[in-house]
Write an enzyme that holds these catalytic residues in place. Structure first.
Site, PDB file in Angstrom:
ATOM      1  N   ASN A  39      10.850 -10.598   9.902  1.00  0.00           N
ATOM      2  CA  ASN A  39      11.032  -9.230  10.350  1.00  0.00           C
ATOM      3  C   ASN A  39      10.474  -8.313   9.254  1.00  0.00           C
ATOM      4  O   ASN A  39      10.757  -8.510   8.073  1.00  0.00           O
ATOM      5  CB  ASN A  39      12.518  -8.943  10.607  1.00  0.00           C
ATOM      6  CG  ASN A  39      12.741  -7.620  11.303  1.00  0.00           C
ATOM      7  OD1 ASN A  39      12.344  -6.574  10.804  1.00  0.00           O
ATOM      8  ND2 ASN A  39      13.369  -7.672  12.457  1.00  0.00           N
ATOM      9  N   ALA A  40       9.694  -7.330   9.637  1.00  0.00           N
ATOM     10  CA  ALA A  40       9.011  -6.461   8.671  1.00  0.00           C
ATOM     11  C   ALA A  40       9.886  -5.316   8.156  1.00  0.00           C
ATOM     12  O   ALA A  40       9.436  -4.541   7.304  1.00  0.00           O
ATOM     13  CB  ALA A  40       7.740  -5.889   9.304  1.00  0.00           C
TER      14      ALA A  40
END
Length: 167
Positions: A39-40
């Site tokens: 997840n960024a």
């Protein structure tokens, strides 16, 4: 599977509320927002506020608080097999009490949605029950930081988040 979310990360000085939909499986296991390594979210928070994934989780959240950022989810609980937002069973959603949260955090000047599903759930389940004064808080739907939203490159996601949160 019936998933239950986390309490908000916020303090009295919060100016921006970032709302996700519901924590994914990795986050639920680790009891941390955006714990899925692909997840960024924390990479973007690192670029914008020095709250990157290389820091211990408590330090990351403190850095966000120091920049007036609060985190929470639209859903307090919902049925969702797996971690994809598309799998959330709408009829099972129990929304968080965002009316009470917003009333007790009067400095919130922007609500940023981490992806379209969070924005959709907010519009359908929360917004209709908000008093008019709270409905007036500006909202921004940001690109999802989920690894499932891989069509948009990281740099474009970062740039869009930066434009919205620094405005």
């Amino acid at each position: 599977m019936h998933a239950r979310g986390f309490p908000p990360i916020a303090d009295a000085h919060a100016r921006i509320l970032i709302l996700g939909s519901l924590p994914g499986q990795v986050s639920l296991r680790q009891r941390q927002y955006y714990a899925q390594p692909h997840n960024a979210f924390w990479r973007i928070m690192g670029a914008l506020f020095g709250a990157g994934p290389e820091l211990p989780y408590p330090e990351r959240t403190q850095r966000l608080l120091g920049h007036g950022i609060a985190l929470w989810d639209v859903c307090a609980a919902a049925q969702r097999p797996g971690s994809l937002d598309a799998a959330i069973v709408h009829a099972s959603v129990v929304p968080n009490d965002l009316a009470a949260f917003l009333a007790s955090h009067p400095h919130i000047a922007l609500i940023g949605f981490n992806g379209g599903k969070a924005a959709e759930l907010y519009r359908h389940l929360v917004l209709p029950g908000l008093p008019q004064t709270l409905r007036a808080i500006p909202c921004a739907t940001l690109p999802s930081t989920s690894p499932a939203h891989a069509a948009m490159p990281f740099e474009e996601k970062r740039a869009r988040w930066a434009a919205a949160l620094r405005a």
